[in-house]
Design a protein around this motif. Structure first.
Motif, PDB file in Angstrom:
ATOM      1  N   THR B 105     -34.887  92.892  63.178  1.00  0.00           N
ATOM      2  CA  THR B 105     -36.064  92.023  63.033  1.00  0.00           C
ATOM      3  C   THR B 105     -36.561  92.145  61.597  1.00  0.00           C
ATOM      4  N   ALA B 107     -39.472  93.030  60.742  1.00  0.00           N
ATOM      5  CA  ALA B 107     -40.299  94.232  60.613  1.00  0.00           C
ATOM      6  C   ALA B 107     -39.450  95.475  60.306  1.00  0.00           C
ATOM      7  N   GLU B 120     -44.910  98.803  59.281  1.00  0.00           N
ATOM      8  CA  GLU B 120     -44.107  98.152  60.325  1.00  0.00           C
ATOM      9  C   GLU B 120     -45.013  97.666  61.462  1.00  0.00           C
ATOM     10  N   THR B 124     -46.035  93.761  62.338  1.00  0.00           N
ATOM     11  CA  THR B 124     -45.647  93.332  63.692  1.00  0.00           C
ATOM     12  C   THR B 124     -46.850  92.740  64.421  1.00  0.00           C
ATOM     13  N   THR B 127     -48.163  89.476  62.826  1.00  0.00           N
ATOM     14  CA  THR B 127     -47.245  88.360  63.055  1.00  0.00           C
ATOM     15  C   THR B 127     -47.364  87.846  64.488  1.00  0.00           C
ATOM     16  N   PRO B 242     -41.145  84.815  60.752  1.00  0.00           N
ATOM     17  CA  PRO B 242     -40.295  85.791  61.435  1.00  0.00           C
ATOM     18  C   PRO B 242     -39.087  85.167  62.122  1.00  0.00           C
ATOM     19  N   LEU B 333     -39.921  91.885  68.384  1.00  0.00           N
ATOM     20  CA  LEU B 333     -40.926  92.663  67.636  1.00  0.00           C
ATOM     21  C   LEU B 333     -41.585  93.718  68.538  1.00  0.00           C
ATOM     22  N   ASN B 337     -39.923  97.084  67.569  1.00  0.00           N
ATOM     23  CA  ASN B 337     -40.771  97.642  66.510  1.00  0.00           C
ATOM     24  C   ASN B 337     -42.059  98.267  67.007  1.00  0.00           C
ATOM     25  N   LEU B 338     -42.685  97.615  67.985  1.00  0.00           N
ATOM     26  CA  LEU B 338     -43.964  98.150  68.468  1.00  0.00           C
ATOM     27  C   LEU B 338     -43.722  99.364  69.361  1.00  0.00           C
TER      28      LEU B 338
END
Lengths: 68, 458
Positions: B105, B107, B120, B124, B127, B242, B333, B337-338
């Protein structure tokens, strides 16, 4: 060909073509073929932008690129 | 007949999504989100150019052109066409950065390049916040389209059906499904726009259309300031969206990404034809019920039943393909990422749960809110554009510390939101542009400071 020259052709020229005449053309009554000149010019900028990028592409040394 | 054509095309999209699964039944998360970077030029082109003919463009452009005239046309076409040269230079660098960092991604790029978990999470969350209204935008457009069929089904049933179809595409083969469906969607969109343009030219004289174009509102000095600053803001934002970055990661090579950009402005030559529908509606005083219904109303008035079904299907697929792309972006995301440290298989499951929740939210929002589509697009861009300075510093390897990057884009977003929320007069300057200037100034300060620190003797 220097990368600066390619940026001028591929990026600078389309930005100049679209933005520079816009305030003048969009505020005035000038027409081309009966249509507002701003519209005609903006639509003409579509193939012009492709052309600018195509020229930048041909000026590029693809053999030396680490792209693949 | 119209309903039968519409249903057949929607069914075809499902079959194509099913076929896109062939040879990829066992997908890991990289294949689900980025097709393992295996797409050639055509599929990457269809995915990335899809944004140009979203349902927002097809229905929103003629409607807003009719209501707002030249000031709107200037910024709307201006930013899309100028985003392509920016992408010509930027996108290959983004592809290389993605390959270098093994990013799934956008991020991931921030985490890997700036070595900052905080950055990051910050990019995230912000976005996702700005992507949230885009699902509603697609749903609202879809409902406007379907309304013209006068079916007995309620809007809720239709929106739920659309959400289920989008989910089924993604569940079948991730990003491969919208890429393959895009091939049908784009072919039908081109045919639909050409059909309407042909019908307009048959039923109206060139003279009347030209007169209608001259009657459109001209720009004012304030309108020009807005157009110029919006074009600059959104042309940059378009390239760092994104979903666009995710589509770039599906490409086999940077060269493919760059070559595609050259053709994209030519793909915009459908916009003059789209504009004809607005000119026809103005010239004939065609009654238009909804804010964004000009295109579909003209189709309904001028085309035979089967033609109207085709146009409606084109609009619906345009919305759903974009919706699928947004779903994948938000899903990746959150799951990647989260929420950190999920095993590969659970990332896909987590993404599917997030996608389901997002689709439910979009259906709910479409039932309760409706604003003119391009306005929603503007709000989206003034947030997303704030990623541009950070992305530029990354691909050009400018030594800007992570805290300056984070401070820049958070300050830019906050300022833009405050200016918009409190409706503070900016003399026509796009609020996103003001945020971007602040953002760039903070990043530049970080660059100068970092350069000075690395040369203590000077």
């Amino acid at each position: 060909m220097s990368s600066r020259f390619r940026i001028v052709i591929g990026l600078g020229l389309p930005f100049f073509a679209v933005l520079a005449p816009m305030p003048w053309l969009s505020s005035g009554p000038l027409t081309l073929g009966g249509f507002p000149a701003a519209l005609v010019w903006l639509f003409a900028c579509l193939p012009l932008t492709s052309l600018c990028m195509a020229v930048a592409w041909t000026l590029e040394n693809h053999a030396s690129q680490d792209e693949e | 007949m119209a309903s039968a054509v519409f249903a057949a095309i929607i069914l075809l999209s499902f079959v194509v999504a099913l076929l896109s699964r062939r040879n990829h039944t066992q997908q890991d998360s990289r294949d689900f989100f980025t097709a393992s970077g295996q797409f050639g030029g055509l599929l990457v082109f269809l995915l990335t150019v899809g944004e140009t003919y979203s349902i927002g463009s097809i229905m929103g452009f003629p409607a807003a052109a009719m209501h707002q005239g030249l000031p709107f046309i200037d910024w709307f076409l201006g930013y899309i066409v100028l985003a392509y040269p920016v992408g010509y230079f930027l996108n290959p660098l983004l592809w290389k950065a993605g390959k270098h960092y093994g990013a799934l991604t956008f991020a991931d790029l921030f985490r890997a390049h700036y070595q900052s978990r905080f950055l990051e999470i910050a990019v995230t969350l912000s976005t996702i916040f700005f992507l949230l209204p885009l699902g509603e935008l697609q749903m609202a457009g879809l409902l406007t389209t379907i309304e013209e069929f006068h079916w007995s089904a309620s809007p809720l049933t239709i929106a739920t059906g659309a959400a289920l179809l989008t989910f089924s595409w993604l569940a079948l083969s991730g990003v491969r499904a919208p890429a393959f469906v895009s091939a049908i969607k784009d072919s039908i969109v081109v045919i639909a726009i050409a059909l309407i343009a042909f019908a307009v030219l048959r039923h109206s004289s060139w003279h009347d259309l030209a007169a209608a174009s001259r009657a459109m509102p001209l720009s004012t000095p304030k309108g020009n300031v807005y157009a110029l600053t919006t074009i600059l803001t959104q042309a940059l934002g378009f390239c760092v969206a994104p979903q666009t970055i995710a589509f770039i990661f599906t490409a086999k090579s940077a060269r493919t990404v760059r070559r595609n950009q050259i053709v994209m402005p030519l793909y915009m030559l459908m916009f003059p034809l789209l504009l004809l529908s607005a000119l026809y509606a103005s010239a004939t005083g065609l009654p238009v019920t909804g804010k964004n219904s000009v295109f579909i109303a003209v189709a309904s008035a001028l085309l035979p039943s089967w033609g109207f079904g085709l146009v409606a299907a084109a609009c619906a697929l345009s919305g759903l393909v974009i919706l699928a792309g947004i779903c994948l972006s938000i899903g990746s995301l959150v799951s990647h990422n989260l929420v950190q440290g999920l095993p590969d298989a659970r990332q896909k499951s987590c993404a599917k749960i997030v996608i389901t929740l997002y689709l439910i939210f979009s259906v709910y929002a479409a039932m309760h809110f409706s604003i003119l589509m391009p306005e929603l697009t503007t709000v989206y861009y003034f947030g997303i554009t704030q990623l541009f300075p950070a992305v530029l510093c990354m691909v050009l390897r400018f030594p800007v510390p992570a805290d300056f990057v984070a401070a820049g884009f958070l300050a830019g977003e906050t300022l833009s939101l405050l200016l918009a929320f409190f409706d503070i007069s900016t003399g026509g300057v796009n609020v996103g542009f003001i945020g971007l200037l602040l953002n760039a100034a903070i990043a530049a300060t970080g660059y100068v400071r970092s350069t000075k620190l690395s040369r203590p003797g000077l």
